[in-house]
Design an enzyme around this catalytic site. Sequence first.
Site, short mmCIF file in Angstrom:
data_model
loop_
_atom_site.label_atom_id
_atom_site.label_comp_id
_atom_site.label_asym_id
_atom_site.label_seq_id
_atom_site.Cartn_x
_atom_site.Cartn_y
_atom_site.Cartn_z
N PRO A 116 37.14 23.37 -24.19
CA PRO A 116 38.34 24.18 -24.39
C PRO A 116 38.37 25.38 -23.45
O PRO A 116 37.32 25.87 -23.05
CB PRO A 116 38.21 24.67 -25.85
CG PRO A 116 36.79 24.47 -26.22
CD PRO A 116 36.23 23.41 -25.33
N ASP A 117 39.59 25.83 -23.09
CA ASP A 117 39.66 27.08 -22.34
C ASP A 117 39.50 28.24 -23.32
O ASP A 117 39.09 28.03 -24.48
CB ASP A 117 40.94 27.15 -21.49
CG ASP A 117 42.21 27.23 -22.32
OD1 ASP A 117 42.12 27.35 -23.56
OD2 ASP A 117 43.31 27.16 -21.74
N PHE A 118 39.81 29.44 -22.90
CA PHE A 118 39.60 30.60 -23.77
C PHE A 118 40.85 31.01 -24.51
O PHE A 118 40.79 31.33 -25.69
CB PHE A 118 39.08 31.79 -22.93
CG PHE A 118 37.69 31.56 -22.41
CD1 PHE A 118 36.59 31.89 -23.17
CD2 PHE A 118 37.50 30.97 -21.17
CE1 PHE A 118 35.31 31.65 -22.70
CE2 PHE A 118 36.23 30.73 -20.68
CZ PHE A 118 35.12 31.07 -21.46
N ARG A 119 41.99 31.01 -23.83
CA ARG A 119 43.15 31.72 -24.38
C ARG A 119 44.32 30.84 -24.76
O ARG A 119 45.35 31.37 -25.18
CB ARG A 119 43.61 32.81 -23.39
CG ARG A 119 42.58 33.88 -23.24
CD ARG A 119 42.92 35.00 -22.30
NE ARG A 119 41.81 35.94 -22.27
CZ ARG A 119 40.68 35.75 -21.58
NH1 ARG A 119 40.55 34.68 -20.83
NH2 ARG A 119 39.69 36.61 -21.64
N ASN A 190 33.93 29.83 -14.40
CA ASN A 190 33.39 28.94 -15.43
C ASN A 190 31.87 28.98 -15.49
O ASN A 190 31.19 29.15 -14.48
CB ASN A 190 33.87 27.51 -15.19
CG ASN A 190 35.38 27.41 -15.32
OD1 ASN A 190 36.02 28.34 -15.82
ND2 ASN A 190 35.97 26.32 -14.86
N ASP A 192 30.27 26.41 -17.16
CA ASP A 192 29.91 25.07 -17.65
C ASP A 192 29.08 24.28 -16.65
O ASP A 192 28.59 23.19 -16.97
CB ASP A 192 31.18 24.29 -18.06
CG ASP A 192 32.22 24.23 -16.93
OD1 ASP A 192 31.83 24.13 -15.75
OD2 ASP A 192 33.43 24.26 -17.26
N HIS A 209 31.11 34.54 -12.98
CA HIS A 209 30.72 34.99 -14.32
C HIS A 209 29.36 34.44 -14.72
O HIS A 209 29.07 34.29 -15.90
CB HIS A 209 31.80 34.64 -15.34
CG HIS A 209 33.08 35.42 -15.13
ND1 HIS A 209 34.25 35.17 -15.81
CD2 HIS A 209 33.35 36.46 -14.30
CE1 HIS A 209 35.19 36.02 -15.40
NE2 HIS A 209 34.67 36.80 -14.48
P1 OAD Z 1 41.88 31.24 -19.91
O1 OAD Z 1 41.70 30.45 -21.15
O2 OAD Z 1 42.20 32.67 -20.05
O3 OAD Z 1 43.03 30.58 -19.02
C1 OAD Z 1 43.06 29.21 -18.76
C2 OAD Z 1 44.37 28.88 -18.09
O4 OAD Z 1 44.34 27.52 -17.75
C3 OAD Z 1 45.59 29.10 -18.96
O5 OAD Z 1 46.64 29.66 -18.21
C4 OAD Z 1 45.96 27.69 -19.43
O6 OAD Z 1 47.34 27.51 -19.66
C5 OAD Z 1 45.51 26.88 -18.24
N1 OAD Z 1 45.16 25.49 -18.56
C6 OAD Z 1 44.30 25.04 -19.49
N2 OAD Z 1 44.20 23.70 -19.47
C7 OAD Z 1 45.03 23.28 -18.49
C8 OAD Z 1 45.40 22.01 -17.98
N3 OAD Z 1 44.87 20.87 -18.45
N4 OAD Z 1 46.31 21.95 -16.99
C9 OAD Z 1 46.85 23.08 -16.49
N5 OAD Z 1 46.53 24.32 -16.92
C10 OAD Z 1 45.64 24.42 -17.91
O7 OAD Z 1 40.57 31.01 -19.04
P2 OAD Z 1 40.07 31.84 -17.77
O8 OAD Z 1 41.21 32.37 -16.99
O9 OAD Z 1 39.08 31.01 -17.08
O10 OAD Z 1 34.78 35.17 -19.42
O11 OAD Z 1 39.33 33.06 -18.48
C11 OAD Z 1 38.67 34.04 -17.69
C12 OAD Z 1 37.48 34.59 -18.41
O12 OAD Z 1 37.84 35.01 -19.71
C13 OAD Z 1 36.39 33.57 -18.65
O13 OAD Z 1 35.53 33.43 -17.55
C14 OAD Z 1 35.66 34.14 -19.84
C15 OAD Z 1 36.80 34.69 -20.63
O14 OAD Z 1 36.51 35.82 -21.38
C16 OAD Z 1 33.54 35.14 -19.94
O15 OAD Z 1 33.20 34.39 -20.78
C17 OAD Z 1 32.59 36.14 -19.41
#
Ligand code: OAD
Length: 380
Positions: A116-119, A190, A192, A209
């Site tokens: 999963p992503d974060f947000r 990332n 991972d 990170h």
């Molecule tokens: P986010 O979860 O903030 O953003 C992920 C982005 O990817 C969002 O805009 C989603 O819409 C998009 N997304 C997810 N899946 C997708 C897909 N299949 N196709 C197209 N778009 C997709 O994650 P990051 O920006 O990586 O820090 O977050 C940055 C940092 O915040 C991370 O490194 C982490 C977190 O706190 C630490 O853990 C230190």
Amino acid sequence: MSKAKSSRDRRINPAGVTRVTRSSIITTQDSQRTKPADSGLVDDLSLMSVSEQQALLAREGKSYQSPSTKSVLSSASGSSVPREALGTIGRLMKLGRVRNIVVVAGAGISTASGIPDFRTPGTGLYANLAKYDIPYPEAIFNIDYFSDNPHPFFSLAKELYPGHHRPNYVHYFIRMLHQKGLLLRMYTQNIDGLEKLCGIPDDKLVEAHGSFATAACHLCYTPYPAEEAKQAIMNGNVPICTFCAGAVKPNVVFFGEDLPEKYFQHAEDFPKADLLMIMGTSLKIEPFASLINTVKSTVPRLLLNRDAVGPFERRPLRRGDYMELGDLSDSVRKLAEILGWHTEIQDLMNSHENGVCCSYTDPSSSSGENSDSSETDSMH
Ligand code: OAD
């Protein structure tokens, strides 16, 4: 040498975590084509979320303009003219006009691998931390919170340690950029480890990170054997520093910690880029998010993401900015098809994932190392 001194020396240490003086970031800002909302934001080199920046600016009596505010303001001044992003960028690449691509990536590149992503509301990691009983989601990666209570992070770390997931088409597309001699560098947020696992060599990769590959004391930075730290965490124990008795953690960068030394390579890389590809990130975390503003003003920036983020929220888009919204795997596949690389990427992916050793020798690596090196494969 006294033990205390040797420990201090290790602050610029094999674990790759360093303290860098403020002046180095000012140099970077000088080369920025558009300054961040407040250039003072990135004077502090530690990892900060946008909400932390707002609090900081409020304390200093300054106002913060959020990306969404900027979007509203700029959309009032003009309508968006859609540009055929993939076709245009694909054409530039096919014409040989692009030789130094910098890729900037976030959690969205790994969702197709089942991480999963974060947000993302509902499915993102931060929406699913209730069981850890923490005051706010990002506390799980906050160094002060960890200092008081390392247990929530260690519980989560059991799931986050690399080993359960495989790279997907997007990772292999980036590896193909490298294989074609076009990848200047990939900057990933990332942790991972899938970039390394798909065969992007170390010298092409900046894990901004950090990662789970090394570990150190969170207080005195004394390195600690990563495998021993992992075993302790997996067994529900807190690994303890043999020097100062602080809790040891994997060298994943927490909020309030400095970024790895390698990150600062950006000051040389971004001005050299002739194409920036931004993939799967919300651009919400500084100082990483502001990196995208440090390419030359003539350099095209392509955003591949589900939603418009950061400066791509403004309408009309800046000249030279392109975006393809939607599922990243679909967009990347379309671009690969335009470039005529799709079958090659699939073959690479199949052979690598099936453990077939490719005869491919990396043409662009100075060491001539094979991207399928045992170092890459032994990560798990
Ligand atoms: P986010 O979860 O903030 O953003 C992920 C982005 O990817 C969002 O805009 C989603 O819409 C998009 N997304 C997810 N899946 C997708 C897909 N299949 N196709 C197209 N778009 C997709 O994650 P990051 O920006 O990586 O820090 O977050 C940055 C940092 O915040 C991370 O490194 C982490 C977190 O706190 C630490 O853990 C230190």
